[in-house]
Write a protein that holds these residues in place. Structure first.
Motif, PDB file in Angstrom:
ATOM      1  N   TYR A  96      -8.882  -9.145  -0.491  1.00  0.00           N
ATOM      2  CA  TYR A  96      -8.216  -9.280  -0.823  1.00  0.00           C
ATOM      3  C   TYR A  96      -7.366 -10.340  -0.245  1.00  0.00           C
ATOM      4  O   TYR A  96      -7.448 -11.195   0.837  1.00  0.00           O
TER       5      TYR A  96
ATOM      6  N   TRP B  72      -7.311  -2.322   3.537  1.00  0.00           N
ATOM      7  CA  TRP B  72      -6.409  -3.244   3.010  1.00  0.00           C
ATOM      8  C   TRP B  72      -6.913  -4.010   3.615  1.00  0.00           C
ATOM      9  O   TRP B  72      -7.654  -5.409   3.684  1.00  0.00           O
TER      10      TRP B  72
ATOM     11  N   ILE C 198       0.785  -1.246   0.085  1.00  0.00           N
ATOM     12  CA  ILE C 198       0.351   0.615   0.101  1.00  0.00           C
ATOM     13  C   ILE C 198       0.681   1.441  -0.115  1.00  0.00           C
ATOM     14  O   ILE C 198       0.521   2.345  -0.143  1.00  0.00           O
TER      15      ILE C 198
END
Length: 90
Positions: free
Chosen positions: A51, A42, A22
């Protein structure tokens, strides 16, 4: 073109820490984001299955397989931004 970027920035195999995925603008030198989302987005995506799951390499070390990140990028590049448009047409 995206595959060229992946080949030039990611190793074939191995692990990536969260800052490598990220990005981290405060690092010296700054780490550019592969997937431009916030840390909380995330982790929410990991929890929901959007993810990939993390792997614990030690008590305080969490990482993701490079292969899983490559697959995520190739499979669904439009859903990487975490903007809540999953499943919507643009």
């Amino acid at each position: 073109m995206e595959n060229t970027v992946l080949k030039n920035t990611l190793p074939e195999t191995g692990f990536l820490r969260l800052a490598n995925i990220i990005g981290d603008a405060k690092a010296s030198p700054p780490i550019p984001a592969i997937i431009p989302v916030s840390k909380s987005t995330w982790w929410a995506g990991v929890k929901s299955g959007r993810y990939p799951k993390s792997i614990k390499l030690g008590p305080r070390i969490t990482a993701w397989r490079v292969e899983d990140i490559r697959e995520l990028i190739q499979k669904s590049p439009e859903s990487l931004h975490g903007n809540g448009t999953e499943g919507e047409e643009e």
